[in-house]
Every structure is written in C-alpha cells, then in structure tokens.
Design an enzyme around this catalytic site. Structure first.
Site, PDB file in Angstrom:
ATOM      1  N   LYS A  74       0.143   4.268  -0.401  1.00 16.00           N
ATOM      2  CA  LYS A  74      -0.498   5.493   0.090  1.00 16.00           C
ATOM      3  C   LYS A  74      -0.177   6.643  -0.877  1.00 16.00           C
ATOM      4  O   LYS A  74      -0.085   6.414  -2.073  1.00 16.00           O
ATOM      5  CB  LYS A  74      -0.068   5.790   1.535  1.00 16.00           C
ATOM      6  CG  LYS A  74      -0.198   4.547   2.424  1.00 16.00           C
ATOM      7  CD  LYS A  74      -0.080   4.804   3.874  1.00 16.00           C
ATOM      8  CE  LYS A  74      -0.209   3.476   4.612  1.00 16.00           C
ATOM      9  NZ  LYS A  74      -0.263   3.617   6.037  1.00 16.00           N
TER      10      LYS A  74
ATOM     11  N   ASN B  49       0.861  -1.185   0.000  1.00 21.54           N
ATOM     12  CA  ASN B  49       0.000   0.000   0.000  1.00 21.54           C
ATOM     13  C   ASN B  49       0.899   1.237   0.000  1.00 21.54           C
ATOM     14  O   ASN B  49       1.436   1.616   1.036  1.00 21.54           O
ATOM     15  CB  ASN B  49      -0.903  -0.029   1.245  1.00 21.54           C
ATOM     16  CG  ASN B  49      -1.749   1.232   1.374  1.00 21.54           C
ATOM     17  OD1 ASN B  49      -1.845   2.020   0.442  1.00 21.54           O
ATOM     18  ND2 ASN B  49      -2.359   1.409   2.531  1.00 21.54           N
TER      19      ASN B  49
ATOM     20  N   SER C 154       2.992  -1.790  10.457  1.00 24.80           N
ATOM     21  CA  SER C 154       4.442  -1.834  10.697  1.00 24.80           C
ATOM     22  C   SER C 154       5.045  -3.206  10.376  1.00 24.80           C
ATOM     23  O   SER C 154       5.944  -3.680  11.079  1.00 24.80           O
ATOM     24  CB  SER C 154       4.777  -1.405  12.130  1.00 24.80           C
ATOM     25  OG  SER C 154       4.370  -0.060  12.330  1.00 24.80           O
TER      26      SER C 154
ATOM     27  N   GLY D  30       1.987   2.546  10.564  1.00 25.39           N
ATOM     28  CA  GLY D  30       2.912   3.656  10.349  1.00 25.39           C
ATOM     29  C   GLY D  30       3.619   4.137  11.610  1.00 25.39           C
ATOM     30  O   GLY D  30       4.262   5.185  11.604  1.00 25.39           O
TER      31      GLY D  30
ATOM     32  N   GLU E 167      -5.776  -4.679  10.580  1.00 29.82           N
ATOM     33  CA  GLU E 167      -4.728  -3.689  10.822  1.00 29.82           C
ATOM     34  C   GLU E 167      -5.057  -2.882  12.081  1.00 29.82           C
ATOM     35  O   GLU E 167      -5.838  -1.917  12.010  1.00 29.82           O
ATOM     36  CB  GLU E 167      -4.625  -2.724   9.646  1.00 29.82           C
ATOM     37  CG  GLU E 167      -4.274  -3.376   8.333  1.00 29.82           C
ATOM     38  CD  GLU E 167      -3.772  -2.346   7.333  1.00 29.82           C
ATOM     39  OE1 GLU E 167      -2.589  -2.423   6.983  1.00 29.82           O
ATOM     40  OE2 GLU E 167      -4.542  -1.467   6.925  1.00 29.82           O
TER      41      GLU E 167
HETATM   42  P1  PGA Z   1       2.554   0.491   7.547  1.00 33.99           P
HETATM   43  O1  PGA Z   1       1.124   0.707   6.861  1.00 33.99           O
HETATM   44  O2  PGA Z   1       3.095  -0.812   7.050  1.00 33.99           O
HETATM   45  O3  PGA Z   1       3.386   1.669   7.089  1.00 33.99           O
HETATM   46  O4  PGA Z   1       2.342   0.463   9.014  1.00 33.99           O
HETATM   47  C1  PGA Z   1       0.242  -0.360   6.694  1.00 33.99           C
HETATM   48  C2  PGA Z   1      -1.055   0.097   6.084  1.00 33.99           C
HETATM   49  O5  PGA Z   1      -1.482   1.222   6.341  1.00 33.99           O
HETATM   50  O6  PGA Z   1      -1.699  -0.645   5.315  1.00 33.99           O
END
Ligand code: PGA
Length: 253
Positions: free
Chosen positions: A11, A9, A212, A172, A166
């Site tokens: 983003k 992802n 994460s 994040g 999640e």
């Molecule tokens: P992250 O994001 O791996 O940066 O924690 C995961 C997500 O939002 O799907």
C-alpha cells in the site's frame, strides 16, 4: 496443480531506504521454489525493485494502473510504464481502489483487458463489505464483481489471471475471516469464474485469500486446497515477517 502465490501489498508505506533494506534481507532468504512471490510496491520504488530483483524469483507488482495507453490523466500510470519498470503483475479492483477512489466494474474491466493486452498478469480483487455480508449478499456481490471484471474476456485471457478474495471487513482490521469463510468465498469465486469461462479454466487459476493474513493464521487457510496463497498487507511490510509468513504458509500445504 495450481500455482501457490504470496503477494505482499505494501500500500502507501515505506521509504527508499526501507525498501533497500527490505530487498537486501529478502533476496538472501531461501524462498520456496514451488511458489510465486510478488511484491506490490508503491510506484516510486519500482526502479529499485527492478535493479535489485532482476534474475531472482521475486516478481515485481504494481498496485494500480490506468486503462488508457496515454493522455491527459494527471497522476495516473499506464500498463506500458509498468512493463518498462519490470512489472509482471498488477493489482486491479483492490477494495481500497473501489471504495476510496470510486473505481467501478466497467473501469476495472477495461484495466483488466489492458493489463492482459500488455502481458501483465492482473490480480483481480473481489470481496464483500460487512453490510453486504450481514444482509446475506456475499454470494451475489462476489458473482457480480467477477461478472463485471471478466466481461468480454476470452477463456485464454481469463486463464492468465490471478484472483484475490478479500472480504472488505477483514482488510487491515485484524479480524481475519474464518477458514470456512475463506474457503466458501473462494468456492463461490471459482464457480463464478467457471460461468464466465469453463470449469477447466476456473480450476487452473490461482485464487488467494486476503484480509489480516498473518504468520500465525496463513497455514490454516492454506491447509484447504481451494486457497492458493495469500495477499498480505500489514504483515508484508517487514521482510522478516513476510518471509516467515511464506514459510508458514508452505507448511500448511
Ligand atoms: P491486510 O491487507 O493484510 O493488512 O489486511 C490486505 C490487503 O489489503 O490486500
């Protein structure tokens, strides 16, 4: 045997040039055949994905869509548009959409229904906030997010979906959930899916962990048979990292 799925992802990250370089690297990596890899990229790069990835095993995903077919919805994108761009998958209910863009259960439910009608596979995201976890509401929050998202769907439709558990506090933040948190959260989600369909449907749909996820921790999650892969944000932004993460995850199996 359920599918193993790795979603990247991105983003709101990347440029056209970075996407080109990413894909050049990634398409030449020998990916594990017994897994599905989906890149959920920003809308402007879907055309590049479509051009570069056709005929490969990498699937194209979008990060969002609207529930209506067309109309006066400035800034929005329809399911048909995503299909036009070669998308096969779409994220629905990501916690950032829920918290920053105030997307609520009934709207998410209508998106899930539209995606399925158009032949897109929704990866429906659910997860509790830190406050909800600390006040012992994790189970009820997950149950209600599943109930809202799957309301009115047939068993056949639910069987076509993917899910991502999640925990919001792990996204994040670098604070990844423990293996036990991931395993038990996914177990709750699977049970909630069963209550909206059947135990055989809920046993058949992939549920990945997100929050994460890194090359160094994916194997320990995937060592648990309940965890069918990962939805990866930050660690999917570099092709080299994401590729190593996928390899590490498969070793955990
Ligand atoms: P992250 O994001 O791996 O940066 O924690 C995961 C997500 O939002 O799907």
């Amino acid at each position: 045997m359920r599918k193993v799925v790795f979603g990247g992802n991105w983003k709101m990250h990347g440029t056209w040039k970075q996407t080109e370089e990413y894909l050049q690297h990634f398409v030449n990596c020998p990916l594990p055949v017994n897994s599905e890899i989906i890149l959920f990229v920003p809308f402007p790069y879907l055309s590049l994905m479509q051009k570069t990835l056709s005929g490969t095993q990498i699937r194209i995903g979008a990060q969002n869509m609207h529930s209506e077919d067309k109309g006066a919805f400035t800034g929005e994108v329809s399911a048909d548009m995503l299909v036009d761009m070669g998308c096969t998958h779409v994220l629905i209910g990501h916690s950032e959409r829920r918290s920053l863009f105030f997307e609520k259960g009934p709207f998410l439910n209508s998106k899930v229904k539209k995606a399925l009608t158009k032949g897109l596979t929704p990866m429906y995201c659910i997860g509790e906030t830190l406050a909800e976890r600390e006040s012992d509401k994790t189970v009820s929050v997950l149950q209600s997010q599943i109930r809202e998202g799957l309301e009115g769907l047939s068993q056949d439709d639910i069987a076509k979906m993917y899910f991502a558990y999640e925990p919001v506090w792990a996204i994040g933040t670098g604070v990844n959930a423990s293996e036990e948190d991931a395993r038990s959260g996914i177990a709750v989600v699977r049970e909630a899916i069963a209550s909206m369909s059947s135990s055989s449907v809920s046993q058949s749909v992939p549920i990945v962990y997100g929050g994460s996820v890194k090359t160094g921790n994916i194997a320990s999650y995937m060592a648990h048979k309940e965890v069918d892969g990962g939805l990866v944000g930050g660690a999917s932004l570099k092709a080299e990292d994401f590729y190593l993460l996928i390899q590490a995850g498969m070793q955990g199996r």
